[in-house]
Each structure stands twice: as C-alpha cells, then as structure tokens.
Write an enzyme that holds these catalytic residues in place. Structure first.
Site, short mmCIF file in Angstrom:
data_model
loop_
_atom_site.label_atom_id
_atom_site.label_comp_id
_atom_site.label_asym_id
_atom_site.label_seq_id
_atom_site.Cartn_x
_atom_site.Cartn_y
_atom_site.Cartn_z
N SER A 181 0.84 -1.21 0.00
CA SER A 181 0.00 0.00 0.00
C SER A 181 0.87 1.25 0.00
O SER A 181 1.99 1.23 0.52
CB SER A 181 -0.85 -0.02 1.27
N LYS A 196 2.21 -3.81 6.64
CA LYS A 196 2.61 -3.82 5.22
C LYS A 196 4.13 -3.67 5.12
O LYS A 196 4.78 -4.38 4.34
CB LYS A 196 1.91 -2.69 4.45
N TYR A 248 -1.62 -0.90 10.95
CA TYR A 248 -1.92 -1.45 9.62
C TYR A 248 -0.74 -1.21 8.68
O TYR A 248 -0.25 -2.13 8.01
CB TYR A 248 -3.20 -0.80 9.05
P1 NAD Z 1 -11.03 -6.54 1.41
O1 NAD Z 1 -11.22 -6.53 2.87
O2 NAD Z 1 -12.22 -6.34 0.54
O3 NAD Z 1 -10.30 -7.90 0.95
C1 NAD Z 1 -9.41 -8.59 1.78
C2 NAD Z 1 -9.93 -10.02 1.90
O4 NAD Z 1 -9.06 -10.77 2.73
C3 NAD Z 1 -11.32 -10.08 2.52
O5 NAD Z 1 -12.19 -10.77 1.65
C4 NAD Z 1 -11.12 -10.84 3.83
O6 NAD Z 1 -12.23 -11.64 4.15
C5 NAD Z 1 -9.86 -11.64 3.54
N1 NAD Z 1 -9.04 -11.99 4.71
C6 NAD Z 1 -8.59 -11.19 5.69
N2 NAD Z 1 -7.85 -11.88 6.57
C7 NAD Z 1 -7.82 -13.17 6.12
C8 NAD Z 1 -7.22 -14.36 6.60
N3 NAD Z 1 -6.54 -14.40 7.74
N4 NAD Z 1 -7.39 -15.50 5.87
C9 NAD Z 1 -8.11 -15.50 4.74
N5 NAD Z 1 -8.71 -14.40 4.25
C10 NAD Z 1 -8.57 -13.24 4.93
O7 NAD Z 1 -9.91 -5.46 1.07
P2 NAD Z 1 -9.38 -4.94 -0.34
O8 NAD Z 1 -9.68 -3.50 -0.41
O9 NAD Z 1 -9.82 -5.84 -1.42
O10 NAD Z 1 -7.83 -5.08 -0.08
C11 NAD Z 1 -7.08 -6.21 -0.53
C12 NAD Z 1 -5.64 -6.03 -0.08
O11 NAD Z 1 -5.14 -4.81 -0.60
C13 NAD Z 1 -5.46 -5.94 1.44
O12 NAD Z 1 -4.28 -6.63 1.78
C14 NAD Z 1 -5.29 -4.45 1.68
O13 NAD Z 1 -4.52 -4.19 2.83
C15 NAD Z 1 -4.58 -4.01 0.42
N6 NAD Z 1 -4.80 -2.59 0.12
C16 NAD Z 1 -6.08 -2.12 -0.03
C17 NAD Z 1 -6.28 -0.78 -0.31
C18 NAD Z 1 -7.66 -0.20 -0.45
O14 NAD Z 1 -7.82 1.01 -0.39
N7 NAD Z 1 -8.70 -0.99 -0.65
C19 NAD Z 1 -5.18 0.08 -0.47
C20 NAD Z 1 -3.91 -0.44 -0.32
C21 NAD Z 1 -3.72 -1.80 -0.04
C1 UD1 Z 2 -6.87 5.57 3.52
C2 UD1 Z 2 -6.12 4.89 4.64
C3 UD1 Z 2 -4.73 4.48 4.15
C4 UD1 Z 2 -4.83 3.63 2.88
C5 UD1 Z 2 -5.58 4.44 1.84
C6 UD1 Z 2 -5.77 3.68 0.54
C7 UD1 Z 2 -7.02 5.94 6.67
C8 UD1 Z 2 -6.75 6.86 7.82
N1 UD1 Z 2 -6.04 5.81 5.79
O1 UD1 Z 2 -6.22 6.79 3.32
O2 UD1 Z 2 -4.04 3.74 5.14
O3 UD1 Z 2 -3.54 3.30 2.41
O4 UD1 Z 2 -6.89 4.78 2.35
O5 UD1 Z 2 -6.80 2.79 0.68
O6 UD1 Z 2 -8.06 5.31 6.59
N2 UD1 Z 2 -12.09 12.14 3.40
C9 UD1 Z 2 -13.06 13.01 3.80
N3 UD1 Z 2 -14.20 12.52 4.36
C10 UD1 Z 2 -14.42 11.19 4.52
C11 UD1 Z 2 -13.41 10.29 4.10
C12 UD1 Z 2 -12.25 10.79 3.56
O7 UD1 Z 2 -12.90 14.23 3.68
O8 UD1 Z 2 -15.47 10.80 5.04
C13 UD1 Z 2 -10.86 12.66 2.78
C14 UD1 Z 2 -9.56 12.30 3.50
O9 UD1 Z 2 -9.24 13.27 4.45
C15 UD1 Z 2 -8.57 12.26 2.33
C16 UD1 Z 2 -9.43 11.77 1.15
O10 UD1 Z 2 -10.77 12.07 1.49
O11 UD1 Z 2 -8.10 13.54 2.04
C17 UD1 Z 2 -9.29 10.29 0.89
O12 UD1 Z 2 -9.53 9.59 2.08
P1 UD1 Z 2 -9.57 7.98 2.14
O13 UD1 Z 2 -10.47 7.48 1.07
O14 UD1 Z 2 -9.87 7.59 3.55
O15 UD1 Z 2 -8.09 7.55 1.73
P2 UD1 Z 2 -6.68 7.96 2.40
O16 UD1 Z 2 -6.80 9.11 3.28
O17 UD1 Z 2 -5.70 8.07 1.31
#
Ligand code: NAD
Ligand code: UD1
Length: 350
Positions: A124, A152, A148
């Site tokens: 991430s 990572k 969190y």
């Molecule tokens: P998500 O929660 O929708 O998907 C993660 C999945 O992992 C879920 O379906 C959950 O049930 C499963 N899971 C969690 N722990 C587990 C375990 N111990 N064994 C088996 N399954 C397990 O989240 P996502 O948004 O699809 O994210 C996927 C990956 O990407 C995550 O590792 C997250 O940290 C990373 N990531 C997400 C974002 C984002 O904004 N969505 C940003 C950066 C990184």
């Molecule tokens: C979040 C996560 C970060 C992760 C990233 C990508 C938190 C504190 N951080 O950050 O760890 O890597 O997503 O998935 O959750 N905002 C509002 N109102 C809201 C929600 C968000 O104003 O209700 C603003 C935030 O201040 C920010 C932007 O919208 O400026 C995006 O926010 P968000 O979607 O939560 O993503 P990140 O802040 O990048």
C-alpha cells in the site's frame, strides 16, 4: 497451472479474479470471508462463465492452507488477504499483526514447502507514511504511521529477507494508491462493513440516502482548494496491474516494488464535483476538522510500473465515479442484506 488468490472474495481480489480469468489463467481462491461475502465469488463465476475452486479457509490455519496446495497444482500466488482498516488496527494491534503477519508467514512457509516461489503481494501507499514530496517514487523513504501500515512494511521486509535466503523467489510488491470504482457490469464493487472510512464509499452512501451528508476532513491543507489530494485509481485498472505483475514475476527472480497509481491527484472537492456530475445527484457536505494522521497530498509517480510491468492506468475520474455509482445504485445493500458474521474474528483471537 493455477494461481492461488488469497483474499479473492474481497473488493480488489474479486476484480483481480475477473482479470486473471479473462487472461486465461486457472484460479484457486481462498478467503475466510471475514470482510467479504461468498456472493462476490459467485458473481465472478457468473460474469466470466468460468469455474474454479473456492476455499473458505483462514491463512492462520496452516493445516487447511496446506491441504489447498496438496489438492491443487499452484504455480504462483497473488496475496491480497489481510485486514485493512487503519482505525481498527490502532484499537486492536495484536489482532492486525497476528492476522496480517502470521497469515503471510504461514503462506510463505507452505509455498516454500511446495516449491511455489512466485508471489504478488498487496502492499500500500501507506508504506510512505508522510511523504517528503510528491509525486512519490518507489525510492521515497518508508515509514509506518499506524499498525496497519506497519504490517505492510514488515511484510515487505519479510519478503526481502526471504529472497535473500533463497534467490529462486520472484516477488512483486504492489503499492496501491486509492482504489475506487467498480466493475462496469455493476455486479462487483466495494461493500464496506458499517459506516465507510474511505471517501468514495462514503459519498455513494450519501448519494443513495443511507448517510445524511459528507464530512470533509479539513480544508486548510497546502493544496489548490485546501482539501486533501489523493491518487484515485479505478479498481479494474488496479486488477489489471496484477496480471502484468504476475507475468513479470514469472519471467524473473528478485523482489521489486511498484506504485500502482495514475500519477494524478484530485482533491476531495474535485471528487465530490466529479461524482455529482457523473451521478446527477447532489452531495451535501460540511467541512469539519482534519482526520488525525491524514496528509495533505499523496500521489504516485507510476513510471516504474509502466517501464517494468508494461502497465498504465487507463480509466479516468469520470469512469471511476460512474462505475462506483452504478454499483451502489444496483446494490444498495451491498452483496447481502443480512448482518455480517463476526464469529470468525473471535475464532482467530481464541
Ligand atoms: P477486502 O477486505 O475487501 O479484501 C481482503 C480479503 O481478505 C477479505 O475478503 C477478507 O475476508 C480476507 N481476509 C482477511 N484476513 C484473512 C485471513 N486471515 N485468511 C483468509 N482471508 C482473509 O480489502 P481490499 O480492499 O480488497 O484489499 C485487498 C488487499 O489490498 C489488502 O491486503 C489491503 O490491505 C490491500 N490494500 C487495499 C487498499 C484499499 O484502499 N482498498 C489500499 C492499499 C492496499
Ligand atoms: C486511507 C487509509 C490508508 C490507505 C488508503 C488507501 C485511513 C486513515 N487511511 O487513506 O491507510 O492506504 O486509504 O486505501 O483510513 N475524506 C473526507 N471525508 C471522509 C473520508 C475521507 O474528507 O469521510 C478525505 C480524506 O481526508 C482524504 C481523502 O478524502 O483527504 C481520501 O480519504 P480515504 O479514502 O480515507 O483515503 P486515504 O486518506 O488516502
């Protein structure tokens, strides 16, 4: 030749499964469904008209994990399974460290045992903490601001060390920026539990009338309009990045990190305006104080992924908003209407 997708029922995982199946790969999908529903897996099968085994297995249960490797010929793993809520990780650090780190250690142990050494890992942009400057390159300093993010960073380090110990490993660390949007069919999308933490699902829930107004976290940042700027990337573009990373991992060995972002930052107000335009729905909002730990601007330099993976995001903000809205409108209650089962979490803690 099958690819194991951990976390394949989740938001990014389900979209990644679609792209892998469309690219002709065979899949095995694992998820404990702690933050997802089996319905997403069913819809992946429906959309692609393809079959694959699904295992409701927790990465913490290493014996069950090993059975999957025994029953299938796995050639590579795309590892998305993990817990991702920043606030929850601050409240329950042990739960997060245990789930994300031990889960990954178990996975790597079983992979080693079965000689599977090709891995694409979901990292991430959070590993950059408070960036000194933008755009952020992969060489920018790394730091974690919460448990969190720490998981990572730690996993990235574990994977670096693993490669140092055995040069047959080939590992891509994908540092995602801000995935939003949904599959264009309207059948797959983000289904957060409770009140969303992230901007786009919050906006779509205001649009559908589930939440009364958006709270904008601060308008005093040194950005053009004072609100936070982020690099939003369409989840389908992100999913395609996994296919490109897999193809690279296949051909090489080593560990390499790639930013998956668009390289363009948008402010909160720009997102609100773009969403209103795409949906035709007005989003009432109120500016409140900044969210603790938030940063002003964060966007990627995505050139390394373009050069090395041949990958570049194609979809613009309009498509991101349009697809997010289509998903929300067609699935106002997400994948299911019944309450989430939280017993799995307890299982893990006991
Ligand atoms: P998500 O929660 O929708 O998907 C993660 C999945 O992992 C879920 O379906 C959950 O049930 C499963 N899971 C969690 N722990 C587990 C375990 N111990 N064994 C088996 N399954 C397990 O989240 P996502 O948004 O699809 O994210 C996927 C990956 O990407 C995550 O590792 C997250 O940290 C990373 N990531 C997400 C974002 C984002 O904004 N969505 C940003 C950066 C990184
Ligand atoms: C979040 C996560 C970060 C992760 C990233 C990508 C938190 C504190 N951080 O950050 O760890 O890597 O997503 O998935 O959750 N905002 C509002 N109102 C809201 C929600 C968000 O104003 O209700 C603003 C935030 O201040 C920010 C932007 O919208 O400026 C995006 O926010 P968000 O979607 O939560 O993503 P990140 O802040 O990048």
């Amino acid at each position: 030749m099958a690819i194991l997708v951990t976390g394949g029922a989740g938001y990014i995982g389900s979209h990644t499964c679609i792209e892998l199946l469309n690219a002709g790969y065979e899949l095995v999908v694992l998820d404990n469904l702690v933050n997802s529903k089996f319905e997403s897996v069913r819809r992946v099968k429906e959309l692609t008209n393809k079959e694959f085994p699904f295992y409701k297995v927790d990465l913490l249960h290493i014996d069950k994990l090993e059975e999957i490797f025994k029953e299938n010929t796995i050639d590579a793993v795309i590892h998305l399974a993990g817990l991702k809520a920043v606030g929850e990780s601050v409240e329950q650090p042990l739960f997060y460290y245990h789930n994300n780190i031990t889960g990954t250690l178990n996975l790597c142990k079983v992979m080693s045992l079965y000689g599977v050494k090709n891995l694409v890992f979901s990292s991430s942009a959070t590993v950059y903490g408070l960036p000194d400057s933008v755009p952020i390159t992969e060489n920018s300093p790394l730091q974690a601001k919460n448990p969190y993010g720490q998981t990572k960073l730690m996993i990235e380090q574990v994977l670096q060390d693993l490669y140092q110990s055995d040069k047959e490993w080939s590992i891509s660390l994908l540092r995602y920026f801000n995935p939003i949007g949904a599959h264009e069919s309207g059948r797959l999308g983000e289904d957060p539990q409770g009140i969303p933490n992230n901007l786009m699902p919050y906006i779509t829930q205001v649009a559908i009338g589930k939440l009364p107004e958006l709270h904008i976290f601060g308008n005093n940042y040194s950005t053009a309009d004072g609100t936070g700027v982020r690099d939003y990337i369409h989840v389908v573009d992100l999913a395609k990045g996994h296919v490109c990373a897999l193809e690279k991992v296949w051909k090489t060995t080593g560990v390499d990190a790639f930013n998956l972002g668009t390289g363009k930052g948008y402010s909160v107000l720009e997102i609100v305006q773009a969403f209103e335009k795409a949906s035709g729905v007005e989003i009432p909002f109120r500016v409140i104080g900044p969210r603790p730990g938030d940063i002003g601007a964060c966007y990627a330099d995505p050139i390394k992924a373009k050069i090395n993976l041949g990958w570049q995001a194609q979809r613009g903000l309009e498509e991101m908003c349009r697809d997010a809205w289509r998903w929300q409108e067609q699935n106002p209650l997400g994948y299911e209407t019944n309450k989430k089962d939280t017993t799995l979490k307890l299982d893990v803690l006991l």
